[in-house]
Design a protein around this motif. Structure first.
Motif, PDB file in Angstrom:
ATOM      1  N   PRO A 411       0.835  -1.211   0.000  1.00  0.00           N
ATOM      2  CA  PRO A 411       0.000   0.000   0.000  1.00  0.00           C
ATOM      3  C   PRO A 411       0.869   1.261   0.000  1.00  0.00           C
ATOM      4  N   LYS A 412       0.399   2.319  -0.664  1.00  0.00           N
ATOM      5  CA  LYS A 412       1.186   3.545  -0.832  1.00  0.00           C
ATOM      6  C   LYS A 412       1.634   4.130   0.501  1.00  0.00           C
ATOM      7  N   ALA A 413       0.764   4.065   1.518  1.00  0.00           N
ATOM      8  CA  ALA A 413       1.106   4.660   2.816  1.00  0.00           C
ATOM      9  C   ALA A 413       2.290   3.971   3.464  1.00  0.00           C
ATOM     10  N   LEU A 414       2.543   2.709   3.101  1.00  0.00           N
ATOM     11  CA  LEU A 414       3.624   1.941   3.721  1.00  0.00           C
ATOM     12  C   LEU A 414       4.943   2.027   2.963  1.00  0.00           C
ATOM     13  N   VAL A 415       4.895   2.431   1.704  1.00  0.00           N
ATOM     14  CA  VAL A 415       6.110   2.423   0.875  1.00  0.00           C
ATOM     15  C   VAL A 415       7.246   3.249   1.489  1.00  0.00           C
ATOM     16  N   PRO A 416       6.975   4.455   2.051  1.00  0.00           N
ATOM     17  CA  PRO A 416       8.079   5.191   2.669  1.00  0.00           C
ATOM     18  C   PRO A 416       8.720   4.446   3.836  1.00  0.00           C
ATOM     19  N   TYR A 417       7.994   3.510   4.427  1.00  0.00           N
ATOM     20  CA  TYR A 417       8.509   2.750   5.563  1.00  0.00           C
ATOM     21  C   TYR A 417       9.207   1.460   5.132  1.00  0.00           C
ATOM     22  N   THR A 418       8.701   0.803   4.065  1.00  0.00           N
ATOM     23  CA  THR A 418       9.315  -0.432   3.600  1.00  0.00           C
ATOM     24  C   THR A 418      10.549  -0.158   2.747  1.00  0.00           C
ATOM     25  N   GLY A 419      10.456   0.905   1.932  1.00  0.00           N
ATOM     26  CA  GLY A 419      11.539   1.171   0.979  1.00  0.00           C
ATOM     27  C   GLY A 419      11.370   0.419  -0.312  1.00  0.00           C
ATOM     28  N   PHE A 420      10.293  -0.348  -0.448  1.00  0.00           N
ATOM     29  CA  PHE A 420      10.005  -1.065  -1.693  1.00  0.00           C
ATOM     30  C   PHE A 420       8.499  -1.067  -1.933  1.00  0.00           C
ATOM     31  N   GLU A 421       8.116  -1.182  -3.193  1.00  0.00           N
ATOM     32  CA  GLU A 421       6.717  -1.126  -3.603  1.00  0.00           C
ATOM     33  C   GLU A 421       6.125  -2.512  -3.854  1.00  0.00           C
ATOM     34  N   MET A 422       7.002  -3.476  -4.057  1.00  0.00           N
ATOM     35  CA  MET A 422       6.536  -4.826  -4.369  1.00  0.00           C
ATOM     36  C   MET A 422       7.384  -5.851  -3.621  1.00  0.00           C
ATOM     37  N   ILE A 423       6.758  -6.948  -3.273  1.00  0.00           N
ATOM     38  CA  ILE A 423       7.480  -8.141  -2.838  1.00  0.00           C
ATOM     39  C   ILE A 423       7.437  -9.112  -4.000  1.00  0.00           C
ATOM     40  N   ASP A 424       8.593  -9.399  -4.576  1.00  0.00           N
ATOM     41  CA  ASP A 424       8.622 -10.282  -5.764  1.00  0.00           C
ATOM     42  C   ASP A 424       9.791 -11.244  -5.699  1.00  0.00           C
TER      43      ASP A 424
END
Length: 424
Positions: A411-424
């Motif tokens: 989710p967009k709100a989490l991307v700044p915290y994960t540092g990635f947009e996808m798990i692949d």
């Protein structure tokens, strides 16, 4: 626990409330509490009269001796000695009645508010609201325990090797996702005015009694018997106990605290498909909100907490619903409780991720948590708490509902915290 004033002044209402919670033998138990209280009060009255008589006679002894009335003085001394022996017995009786009453009060749950619906279990809870985005998954959509294996996010078997079932090992992007959610929840709480606390994750028995985990749930908590300490089932326990035996000033309220902790629950009796994967764990991460408030403002605080949790689920783009719990499905300590559930599209079921509760004065009476009002009188506070949020089922829903042929979308709100947009 319930106050004696609450029980004696609103006896019928208390009994009806306990029956709504399906508390067995409600009338008999309340009658017993009243009997112990009457015994305590009547004994105290006799004891007070005897003490007054002892003081009065003791003062007269010296005067009698001065007047040469030695025989009368000796009679007076004998009466004082007799009263003192009687008072020892009365004090013991009063202490026993007080202890019996206190122990019985610990076994009585909180009385639900009038707006709590009647009902026996989860099937009688009322859906207050539904929200979030509809999810369309690929035809070959997988449950989260298969996704975590496919993308090497969580190793359940390794957790069994190290500890046992219900203690998973998070790896790589699985661990990063956990940390991202924790930081996201804490940041959102801070923006809403909550002060972050980092409490111990083990507590003493007094803390367990203070928030109502003891004596009701000792079988569900991990007990370190040598030190008589308990692993916390929720940060509610240590954070709320910060205010045990504390008198707050009215201007300090409402107090708003949040805390991230690991939580530990034995979950005795849990088994079957509904506990697979992350659905029910013995150790898990959670961010908790705790509020201490004035009685007249606690309902507003409760609403603000509900809005906060709903906002988190909206930002995580998850389908959710809010349930008003019925009397039979509420916790031992709650007067009013709403559950938040997220929908798992892959499992085709709702997963509880938060309970937001108002405890009225129930916990505060156990804790002796009071505030000093403008008239300088002390009154019991109201306590509230809610998960914002518990991670395991949030992670399960995020993984399942966001799976695509290319991988798992963040989710967009989490991307700044994960540092990635996808798990692949």
């Amino acid at each position: 626990m319930l106050t004696i004033k609450q029980i004696t002044e609103n006896t019928d209402a208390v009994i009806r409330g306990l029956e709504k919670k399906h508390f067995k033998n409600a009338k008999e138990t309340i009658d017993q509490v009243i009997a112990f209280n009457d015994k305590r009060r009547s004994t105290q009255s006799v004891l007070d009269n005897n003490l007054s008589e002892v003081n009065s006679i003791s003062k007269s002894v010296g005067q009698l001796m001065k007047e040469g009335k030695k025989e009368e003085a000796e009679v007076a001394k004998s009466r004082v000695a007799e009263l003192k022996e009687t008072n020892k017995t009365l004090q013991a009786e009063m202490d026993q009645a007080t202890e019996d009453m206190q122990n019985l009060l610990y076994t009585i749950p909180n009385v639900p508010y009038d707006e709590v619906p009647e009902g026996v279990g989860a099937e009688d809870n009322v859906v207050e609201k539904m929200g979030g985005m509809e999810t369309e998954l690929p035809k070959d959509a997988l449950p989260h325990w298969e996704l975590t294996k496919k993308y090497d996010l969580i190793d359940f078997d390794l957790g069994v090797k190290i500890t046992g079932a219900g203690f998973p090992v998070y790896k790589g992007k699985g661990a990063q996702l956990q940390r991202a959610l924790i930081n996201f929840f804490l940041d959102e709480a801070r923006k809403s005015g909550y002060l972050e606390i980092m409490p111990p994750t083990v507590v003493n028995a007094a803390s367990g009694y203070g928030t109502g985990q003891l004596p009701d749930k000792e079988g569900q908590m991990y007990h370190c018997e040598v030190d008589d300490l308990y692993l916390i089932p929720t940060a509610e326990v240590p954070v709320t106990n910060i205010y045990r035996d504390v008198i707050l000033e009215e201007k300090q309220l409402p107090i708003k605290n949040c805390a991230y902790t690991q939580c530990f629950r034995r979950e005795a009796g849990s088994y079957g498909k509904d506990v697979r994967g992350l659905n029910r764990l013995h150790e898990f991460s959670k961010v908790e909100l705790v509020r201490i408030d004035k009685p007249e403002h606690s309902k507003q605080s409760h609403k603000e907490m509900l809005d906060h949790v709903e906002g988190l689920l909206q930002k995580l783009e998850l389908p959710y619903r809010i349930l008003r719990l019925c009397g039979g499905d509420m916790s031992f300590t709650a007067a009013l409780c709403f559950d938040f559930e997220v929908y798992s599209e892959a499992q085709k079921r709702w997963l509880e991720v938060s309970s937001v509760s108002n405890f009225d004065t129930y916990q505060a009476n156990r804790l002796k948590c009071r505030y000093r009002s403008g008239e300088k009188k002390t009154e019991l506070c109201h306590t509230l708490n809610g998960s914002a949020l518990a991670l395991p089922r949030i992670v399960a829903a995020l993984l399942e509902n966001n799976q695509t042929p290319e991988g798992i979308r963040i989710p967009k709100a989490l991307v700044p915290y994960t540092g990635f947009e996808m798990i692949d």
